[in-house]
Every structure is written in C-alpha cells, then in structure tokens.
Motif scaffolding. Structure first.
Motif, PDB file in Angstrom:
ATOM      1  N   ARG A 191     -10.017  10.399  12.946  1.00  0.00           N
ATOM      2  CA  ARG A 191      -9.291   9.132  13.121  1.00  0.00           C
ATOM      3  C   ARG A 191      -7.947   9.452  13.778  1.00  0.00           C
ATOM      4  O   ARG A 191      -7.272  10.406  13.366  1.00  0.00           O
TER       5      ARG A 191
ATOM      6  N   TYR B 280      -1.901  -0.441  10.979  1.00  0.00           N
ATOM      7  CA  TYR B 280      -2.045  -1.114   9.676  1.00  0.00           C
ATOM      8  C   TYR B 280      -0.834  -0.839   8.796  1.00  0.00           C
ATOM      9  O   TYR B 280      -0.189  -1.762   8.277  1.00  0.00           O
TER      10      TYR B 280
ATOM     11  N   PRO C 226     -20.508   9.541   8.490  1.00  0.00           N
ATOM     12  CA  PRO C 226     -19.530  10.041   9.470  1.00  0.00           C
ATOM     13  C   PRO C 226     -18.224  10.500   8.822  1.00  0.00           C
ATOM     14  O   PRO C 226     -17.324   9.700   8.554  1.00  0.00           O
TER      15      PRO C 226
ATOM     16  N   HIS D 177      -4.527  10.300  11.711  1.00  0.00           N
ATOM     17  CA  HIS D 177      -5.099  10.334  10.358  1.00  0.00           C
ATOM     18  C   HIS D 177      -4.135  10.978   9.358  1.00  0.00           C
ATOM     19  O   HIS D 177      -3.844  12.177   9.444  1.00  0.00           O
TER      20      HIS D 177
ATOM     21  N   THR E 247       0.823  -1.214   0.000  1.00  0.00           N
ATOM     22  CA  THR E 247       0.000   0.000   0.000  1.00  0.00           C
ATOM     23  C   THR E 247       0.857   1.264   0.000  1.00  0.00           C
ATOM     24  O   THR E 247       1.997   1.238   0.508  1.00  0.00           O
ATOM     25  N   ASP E 248       0.285   2.356  -0.493  1.00  0.00           N
ATOM     26  CA  ASP E 248       1.008   3.642  -0.431  1.00  0.00           C
ATOM     27  C   ASP E 248       1.116   4.162   1.003  1.00  0.00           C
ATOM     28  O   ASP E 248       1.908   5.064   1.287  1.00  0.00           O
TER      29      ASP E 248
HETATM   30  O1  DAU Z   1      -4.125   4.064   0.457  1.00  0.00           O
HETATM   31  C1  DAU Z   1      -4.348   2.687   0.368  1.00  0.00           C
HETATM   32  C2  DAU Z   1      -5.196   2.235   1.539  1.00  0.00           C
HETATM   33  O2  DAU Z   1      -6.515   2.733   1.296  1.00  0.00           O
HETATM   34  C3  DAU Z   1      -5.224   0.728   1.705  1.00  0.00           C
HETATM   35  O3  DAU Z   1      -3.925   0.271   2.006  1.00  0.00           O
HETATM   36  C4  DAU Z   1      -6.194   0.324   2.821  1.00  0.00           C
HETATM   37  O4  DAU Z   1      -6.273  -1.093   2.896  1.00  0.00           O
HETATM   38  C5  DAU Z   1      -7.555   0.894   2.495  1.00  0.00           C
HETATM   39  O5  DAU Z   1      -8.449   0.606   3.561  1.00  0.00           O
HETATM   40  C6  DAU Z   1      -7.474   2.408   2.279  1.00  0.00           C
HETATM   41  O6  DAU Z   1      -7.165   3.083   3.513  1.00  0.00           O
HETATM   42  P1  DAU Z   1      -7.901   4.446   3.947  1.00  0.00           P
HETATM   43  O7  DAU Z   1      -7.824   4.568   5.419  1.00  0.00           O
HETATM   44  O8  DAU Z   1      -7.415   5.583   3.139  1.00  0.00           O
HETATM   45  O9  DAU Z   1      -9.413   4.091   3.441  1.00  0.00           O
HETATM   46  P2  DAU Z   1     -10.839   4.344   4.131  1.00  0.00           P
HETATM   47  O10 DAU Z   1     -11.857   3.979   3.099  1.00  0.00           O
HETATM   48  O11 DAU Z   1     -10.947   3.700   5.463  1.00  0.00           O
HETATM   49  O12 DAU Z   1     -10.868   5.916   4.342  1.00  0.00           O
HETATM   50  C7  DAU Z   1     -10.712   6.820   3.266  1.00  0.00           C
HETATM   51  C8  DAU Z   1     -10.706   8.224   3.839  1.00  0.00           C
HETATM   52  O13 DAU Z   1     -12.019   8.518   4.328  1.00  0.00           O
HETATM   53  C9  DAU Z   1      -9.770   8.416   4.998  1.00  0.00           C
HETATM   54  O14 DAU Z   1      -9.219   9.713   4.953  1.00  0.00           O
HETATM   55  C10 DAU Z   1     -10.660   8.265   6.228  1.00  0.00           C
HETATM   56  C11 DAU Z   1     -11.989   8.815   5.744  1.00  0.00           C
HETATM   57  N1  DAU Z   1     -13.185   8.200   6.337  1.00  0.00           N
HETATM   58  C12 DAU Z   1     -13.308   6.843   6.312  1.00  0.00           C
HETATM   59  C13 DAU Z   1     -14.402   6.219   6.844  1.00  0.00           C
HETATM   60  C14 DAU Z   1     -14.523   4.718   6.843  1.00  0.00           C
HETATM   61  C15 DAU Z   1     -14.194   8.997   6.880  1.00  0.00           C
HETATM   62  O15 DAU Z   1     -14.081  10.234   6.882  1.00  0.00           O
HETATM   63  N2  DAU Z   1     -15.285   8.376   7.421  1.00  0.00           N
HETATM   64  C16 DAU Z   1     -15.436   7.025   7.431  1.00  0.00           C
HETATM   65  O16 DAU Z   1     -16.445   6.510   7.963  1.00  0.00           O
END
Ligand code: DAU
Ligand code: NAD
Length: 360
Positions: free
Chosen positions: A297, A166, A221, A300, A131-132
């Motif tokens: 988060r 992670y 959220p 974050h 992953t990045d």
């Molecule tokens: O960059 C690659 C990565 O992308 C992968 O290695 C991970 O396996 C994959 O889960 C993903 O990680 P992120 O943490 O970036 O993805 P996520 O979809 O959990 O969150 C995307 C962005 O949205 C992040 O800035 C957190 C935010 N977010 C996420 C969730 C679930 C929110 O604001 N609200 C939420 O409920």
C-alpha cells in the motif's frame, strides 16, 4: 441529554453503538443519521429497527440545511459522530471523497450544533469518533509483551503526523472539532481508536475480507511483506468505551482507545487461516497456499499501538475479550451469516474489488 444523534449508525462501528444505546438507554431517543453509502447497511440493525426509541434518518452530513432541520425538528442535544469515509485504500484512489465527508461533513455538523445550541450548552455534548491513524506510524521495536506506557505508543499528546489521505482528513476533522471548542465553547470530546474487528464489518477491511476469501478459496493479498503491525480491538469493546466517554468523559478532552493487542499482519493472517479451516472442518494447512504477497500500500504505516491508560485510569474502561476469543466469535459470525456477506459482495462491490486488486 435525551435526543441523541448518532451519525454513520448503519456502518460497522456505528451499528454496534446504535444497538448498545437503543438497548441500554430506553429513555433516550436515538436518531441514526446515515447517507447509506456503499458502507452503510440497514441490515446491520435489523434486530432493533422496530424499537420504540429508535429512528432512522437518511441524510448526508454534508447537506448543511438538512442537518440544521434535523437538529431543530428533533431537539438534538447529544451527537456521536461516526459517519465517515473509512477505508485507506479508497482514500488513495479518491481523496476528494474523504475531504468532502470527513472534513466538510464534520464541519457541517459542528456548525449545525453550534447554531442550534447557542449559549445553552450545559447539557449538550458533541462527541467526535476518530482514529489512531492521525498520529502517523511507530517503529517496530516495541518491547514484548507491549507495556502500556512509553514513547513507543500513541498517547493523547502525541503530535499529529497523518500519512494517508484518509488519516489526513480525519486529522483535519479533529482539528476542526477542537477549534469549535476553543473558539465557540462547543462542548466536545474526541476519541482516537485503534483497528476494530467483529461482526458487520464491510469485507474490504483485512479481517472480513480474508475470512471471506479463505472460505471461498480466493487469494489473500498480503501487502508488502506482511510486517506491518496493528493493535486490534473487538468492536463491542469500542462501543462500550464510546458509551463511557460520551457520558463521563471530560469536556474538551481526548481519549485514546486500544486493545493493547499488537499483531503483525502475516501472523494474524496465519491465525485466521487456522481458525477458519478448523471451524470448517478442513485439515490444518489446507488454505496456506492462498497467501499471496502483493505490492505494498502506498504510504503504508508500519505500526500502530495505543496507550489507553488515560481511559482506563479516569473512566475505568478495559477491553473485555481476549483477542483469540473475539476472533473466534467473529469468524463464527461470518460463517453463520453468509447471506449478509453475499448480499454485499455481489454487484457493485464485486466490480470495485476486481478493479482495486486487478493491478496489484
Ligand atoms: O487504526 C484504525 C484504522 O483501522 C481505522 O481508522 C480505519 O478506518 C480502518 O480501516 C483501519 O485501517 P487499516 O488500514 O489499518 O485497516 P485495513 O483493514 O485496511 O488493513 C489492516 C492492515 O492489513 C494494514 O496494514 C493493511 C493490511 N492489508 C489490508 C488489506 C485490506 C493487507 O495486507 N491486505 C489487504 O487486502
Ligand atoms: P464504515 O465505513 O463501516 O461506516 C461509515 C458509515 O458512515 C456508513 O454507514 C456510511 O453510509 C456513513 N456515511 C459515509 N458518508 C456519509 C455521509 N456523507 N453522510 C452520512 N453518512 C455517511 O466505518 P467504520 O469502520 O464503522 O468507522 C466509523 C468511524 O470510526 C469512522 O469515523 C472511522 O474513522 C472511525 N474509526 C474506525 C476504526 C476501524 O477500525 N474501523 C477505528 C478507529 C476509528
């Protein structure tokens, strides 16, 4: 290579890689090894489950003896390793699970490959999908539109600086993979990809979670102020890159994969709302009130952005879809596959989700 072991093939990205390889390479035997954790779902592969060149193997990558038996029984000569704990929020709650699967599980696969292949590695390959996030976080001051070069982007030689349990576990696994190349001559290749989206993504990740919540009228959220930036890539384009790197990548190399497609979370959420409302025939703006800013988060990362020029230059890969096009396909897929979604958003997941968000 003939007998290819794909780990984590019942997950989101893995299922797209398995599908592509099963359909494109009928002369390969594709073995999908997966422990079927909460994130693994064989329904993701219903369309190819009876293909003659496809076999599913239920196993845990941490079970070293079982992995060694599989290498020997099926004469595995290529590995594409995707099995992992993949959700950042879960890693904050339970870091041990991430060290176990992502670090020890990867080590178990590496050791099994090394022992099985010995010195005879001329036509062998161990491909580790990473992953990045291992590179840490970038500042927001990127030029618009994003240029494919420059210090503001993650390059293959960017120093590792993971922040979450992670990404620390993925960084550690990358180091083990390189160590097996440098120490034992294992023929490895690694890729580090940006955020994927598309069909079959588990609805704890931003895009499928928010599509589901917009449809069902639940709060969206948004962490912090929604200012964080991610570089989104359609999952099938990631699978196509994996195909190229597996077959033509230089042994011992790393390739970055990205969409050159940066979105601030809040802008992406607004685009998702517009798209879902339009496709459901609702008046524009009817779901805007669902946006709910919640506490951020922990740790974050502010911005991810990939420079994938090495992959484009050396292997001729390009993303095939514009983001709006890919997002439209994705939203339509979730709207048309409500049974798939309901199946995994009931029971244990429902309880987990309430627990995760109750205190935000
Ligand atoms: O960059 C690659 C990565 O992308 C992968 O290695 C991970 O396996 C994959 O889960 C993903 O990680 P992120 O943490 O970036 O993805 P996520 O979809 O959990 O969150 C995307 C962005 O949205 C992040 O800035 C957190 C935010 N977010 C996420 C969730 C679930 C929110 O604001 N609200 C939420 O409920
Ligand atoms: P996912 O969570 O959807 O799927 C992971 C799969 O691994 C599941 O099928 C699960 O059952 C399996 N698995 C988990 N632990 C296992 C174990 N101990 N033994 C065997 N199988 C096990 O993950 P994903 O989003 O498809 O990510 C796949 C890979 O790609 C991961 O290595 C991840 O780090 C990497 N990656 C993901 C993204 C992304 O945006 N999702 C981006 C870049 C890299």
């Amino acid at each position: 290579m003939k007998n290819i072991l794909i780990t984590g093939g019942a997950g989101f990205i893995g299922s797209h890689v398995v599908r592509l390889f099963v359909n494109k390479y009928p002369h390969y035997n594709i073995f999908n090894l997966d422990a079927l954790t909460y994130a693994g779902n064989l329904a993701n592969l219903a369309d190819i489950e009876n293909a003659p060149n496809y076999t599913f193997l239920k196993a845990d990558i941490c079970d070293f003896d079982a992995i060694c038996r599989i290498f020997s029984q099926y004469s595995i000569d290529g590995v594409i390793h995707l099995a992992a704990e993949s959700h950042v929020d879960r890693s904050i709650k339970d870091p041990f699970a991430f060290a176990r699967t992502n670090v020890l599980g990867t080590l178990s696969l590496l050791q099994a490959a090394r022992l099985s292949w010995g010195e005879d590695v001329a036509y062998k390959r161990f491909y580790h999908i990473s992953t990045d996030e291992v590179y840490g976080a970038l500042e927001l001051d990127s030029p618009q539109p994003p240029a494919p070069y420059g210090r503001e982007f993650f390059r293959e030689d960017t120093a590792y600086a993971p922040h979450s349990p992670y990404s620390a576990s993925k960084a550690s696994s990358d180091h083990f993979v390189r160590a097996f190349h440098d120490t034992y001559g294992l023929p490895i290749v690694i890729s580090n990809c940006s955020n994927n989206y598309g069909p079959y993504q588990f609805p704890e990740k931003l895009i499928p979670l928010f599509i589901n919540n917009i449809c069902t009228g639940k709060p969206l959220p948004v962490y912090g102020r929604g200012e964080n930036v991610r570089d989104w890539l359609y999952v099938v384009d990631h699978a196509r890159a994996i195909d190229r790197i597996f077959h033509r990548g230089t042994t011992g190399s790393t390739y970055n994969i990205g969409g050159c497609n940066e979105w601030k979370n809040i802008d992406l959420v607004k685009l998702l709302i517009r798209t879902v409302d339009r496709l459901l025939g609702r008046p524009q703006g009817s779901s805007d009130h669902l946006i709910t800013y919640v506490s951020d988060r922990a740790g974050h990362d502010l911005r991810y952005a990939i420079d994938s020029s090495k992959l484009q230059r050396e292997l001729g890969w390009q993303p095939s879809l514009q983001f709006e096009e890919g997002l439209e396909i994705t939203v339509k897929w979730y709207l048309e596959n409500t049974a798939w979604l309901q199946n995994i958003t009931s029971g244990d997941y429902e309880r987990y989700y309430h627990d995760m968000y109750a205190n935000r």
